[in-house]
Design a protein around this motif. Structure first.
Motif, PDB file in Angstrom:
ATOM      1  N   ASP A 156      32.325  19.615  -4.235  1.00 10.78           N
ATOM      2  CA  ASP A 156      33.615  19.073  -4.653  1.00 10.78           C
ATOM      3  C   ASP A 156      34.633  19.249  -3.536  1.00 10.78           C
ATOM      4  O   ASP A 156      34.717  20.308  -2.921  1.00 10.78           O
ATOM      5  CB  ASP A 156      34.118  19.793  -5.911  1.00 10.78           C
ATOM      6  CG  ASP A 156      33.367  19.383  -7.164  1.00 10.78           C
ATOM      7  OD1 ASP A 156      32.772  18.293  -7.167  1.00 10.78           O
ATOM      8  OD2 ASP A 156      33.365  20.164  -8.136  1.00 10.78           O
ATOM      9  N   GLY A 157      35.400  18.221  -3.284  1.00 11.64           N
ATOM     10  CA  GLY A 157      36.407  18.262  -2.241  1.00 11.64           C
ATOM     11  C   GLY A 157      36.019  17.466  -1.015  1.00 11.64           C
ATOM     12  O   GLY A 157      36.853  17.202  -0.155  1.00 11.64           O
ATOM     13  N   VAL A 158      34.754  17.046  -0.927  1.00  9.75           N
ATOM     14  CA  VAL A 158      34.306  16.236   0.206  1.00  9.75           C
ATOM     15  C   VAL A 158      34.485  14.770  -0.155  1.00  9.75           C
ATOM     16  O   VAL A 158      33.922  14.285  -1.131  1.00  9.75           O
ATOM     17  CB  VAL A 158      32.826  16.534   0.566  1.00  9.75           C
ATOM     18  CG1 VAL A 158      32.340  15.600   1.657  1.00  9.75           C
ATOM     19  CG2 VAL A 158      32.662  17.985   0.974  1.00  9.75           C
ATOM     20  N   ALA A 159      35.281  14.063   0.659  1.00  6.12           N
ATOM     21  CA  ALA A 159      35.514  12.637   0.417  1.00  6.12           C
ATOM     22  C   ALA A 159      34.384  11.800   0.994  1.00  6.12           C
ATOM     23  O   ALA A 159      34.050  10.756   0.458  1.00  6.12           O
ATOM     24  CB  ALA A 159      36.844  12.211   1.019  1.00  6.12           C
ATOM     25  N   GLY A 160      33.787  12.255   2.081  1.00  6.72           N
ATOM     26  CA  GLY A 160      32.692  11.525   2.704  1.00  6.72           C
ATOM     27  C   GLY A 160      32.360  12.098   4.060  1.00  6.72           C
ATOM     28  O   GLY A 160      33.054  12.966   4.577  1.00  6.72           O
ATOM     29  N   MET A 161      31.297  11.586   4.630  1.00  9.06           N
ATOM     30  CA  MET A 161      30.881  12.010   5.956  1.00  9.06           C
ATOM     31  C   MET A 161      31.688  11.216   6.980  1.00  9.06           C
ATOM     32  O   MET A 161      32.102  10.099   6.723  1.00  9.06           O
ATOM     33  CB  MET A 161      29.388  11.765   6.159  1.00  9.06           C
ATOM     34  CG  MET A 161      28.508  12.450   5.127  1.00  9.06           C
ATOM     35  SD  MET A 161      28.767  14.214   5.001  1.00  9.06           S
ATOM     36  CE  MET A 161      28.103  14.724   6.581  1.00  9.06           C
ATOM     37  N   SER A 162      31.887  11.793   8.141  1.00  8.52           N
ATOM     38  CA  SER A 162      32.644  11.131   9.188  1.00  8.52           C
ATOM     39  C   SER A 162      31.711  10.715  10.310  1.00  8.52           C
ATOM     40  O   SER A 162      30.898  11.510  10.765  1.00  8.52           O
ATOM     41  CB  SER A 162      33.712  12.072   9.733  1.00  8.52           C
ATOM     42  OG  SER A 162      34.338  11.509  10.852  1.00  8.52           O
ATOM     43  N   GLY A 163      31.853   9.494  10.759  1.00  4.73           N
ATOM     44  CA  GLY A 163      31.034   9.004  11.856  1.00  4.73           C
ATOM     45  C   GLY A 163      31.559   9.445  13.198  1.00  4.73           C
ATOM     46  O   GLY A 163      31.042   9.058  14.231  1.00  4.73           O
ATOM     47  N   GLY A 164      32.595  10.244  13.208  1.00  6.56           N
ATOM     48  CA  GLY A 164      33.217  10.684  14.447  1.00  6.56           C
ATOM     49  C   GLY A 164      34.544   9.992  14.624  1.00  6.56           C
ATOM     50  O   GLY A 164      34.919   9.119  13.862  1.00  6.56           O
ATOM     51  N   VAL A 165      35.271  10.405  15.612  1.00  8.15           N
ATOM     52  CA  VAL A 165      36.590   9.829  15.832  1.00  8.15           C
ATOM     53  C   VAL A 165      36.457   8.692  16.839  1.00  8.15           C
ATOM     54  O   VAL A 165      36.050   8.877  17.969  1.00  8.15           O
ATOM     55  CB  VAL A 165      37.573  10.895  16.335  1.00  8.15           C
ATOM     56  CG1 VAL A 165      38.927  10.286  16.593  1.00  8.15           C
ATOM     57  CG2 VAL A 165      37.678  12.026  15.331  1.00  8.15           C
ATOM     58  N   VAL A 166      36.794   7.489  16.384  1.00  8.70           N
ATOM     59  CA  VAL A 166      36.736   6.301  17.227  1.00  8.70           C
ATOM     60  C   VAL A 166      38.156   5.777  17.337  1.00  8.70           C
ATOM     61  O   VAL A 166      38.736   5.327  16.353  1.00  8.70           O
ATOM     62  CB  VAL A 166      35.803   5.230  16.612  1.00  8.70           C
ATOM     63  CG1 VAL A 166      35.763   3.992  17.489  1.00  8.70           C
ATOM     64  CG2 VAL A 166      34.417   5.797  16.390  1.00  8.70           C
ATOM     65  N   GLY A 167      38.718   5.850  18.516  1.00  7.47           N
ATOM     66  CA  GLY A 167      40.092   5.382  18.702  1.00  7.47           C
ATOM     67  C   GLY A 167      41.083   6.183  17.881  1.00  7.47           C
ATOM     68  O   GLY A 167      42.109   5.671  17.480  1.00  7.47           O
ATOM     69  N   GLY A 168      40.771   7.445  17.600  1.00  7.45           N
ATOM     70  CA  GLY A 168      41.680   8.304  16.863  1.00  7.45           C
ATOM     71  C   GLY A 168      41.574   8.163  15.356  1.00  7.45           C
ATOM     72  O   GLY A 168      42.294   8.810  14.627  1.00  7.45           O
ATOM     73  N   ILE A 169      40.678   7.316  14.885  1.00  4.85           N
ATOM     74  CA  ILE A 169      40.531   7.115  13.443  1.00  4.85           C
ATOM     75  C   ILE A 169      39.133   7.532  13.022  1.00  4.85           C
ATOM     76  O   ILE A 169      38.150   7.072  13.571  1.00  4.85           O
ATOM     77  CB  ILE A 169      40.773   5.644  13.052  1.00  4.85           C
ATOM     78  CG1 ILE A 169      42.190   5.231  13.457  1.00  4.85           C
ATOM     79  CG2 ILE A 169      40.551   5.429  11.568  1.00  4.85           C
ATOM     80  CD1 ILE A 169      42.473   3.768  13.289  1.00  4.85           C
TER      81      ILE A 169
END
Length: 136
Positions: free
Chosen positions: A35-48
């Protein structure tokens, strides 16, 4: 982390091979169950940071697998309003237990990298009602 070819184990009946990708998927799924995880991150691309769905669970996870041990880096987005250290600790516990029980690998470290915060989306029904009022 350097990517390896996975875990190999030779038995009297043959060999067992667990690919790094399998370990990464197990870790990603175990992390998103907290609980509390919105999703996995693919890394920071262009700051997003890009939130990845369940089909791409291994993309937010980097693993280094040896013969008997594994080290894992998890990149994710957390939900707004949660206590990040508590969620990160639960992720570490859940991932360690899942990998140990499914692969038999000893997890030596799990590094949690919080890449962003997901804010709740405003209710669309209220927005639609406001729009209808403006049209009238």
């Amino acid at each position: 982390m350097a990517e390896t070819n996975g875990m190999d184990k030779v038995t009297e009946n043959g060999s067992i091979r667990i690919a790094d990708e399998v370990v990464a998927i197990i870790a990603g799924l175990a992390a998103t169950e907290v609980d509390g995880v919105a999703g996995m991150s693919g890394g920071v691309v262009g700051g997003i940071a890009e939130i990845l769905g369940r089909k791409n669970l291994s993309k937010g996870v980097k693993v280094e697998v040896g013969e008997k041990e594994a080290a894992i880096d998890i990149y994710l987005i957390v939900k707004f309003g949660i206590r990040i250290p508590d969620v990160a600790l639960k992720i570490q516990e859940n991932v360690k237990q899942a990998i140990d029980s499914m692969t038999g690998l000893n997890v030596v470290e799990i590094n949690v990298h919080v890449q962003g915060v997901a804010f709740p989306e405003p209710e669309r029904k209220a927005d639609e009602e406001e729009l209808q009022q403006r049209v009238k």
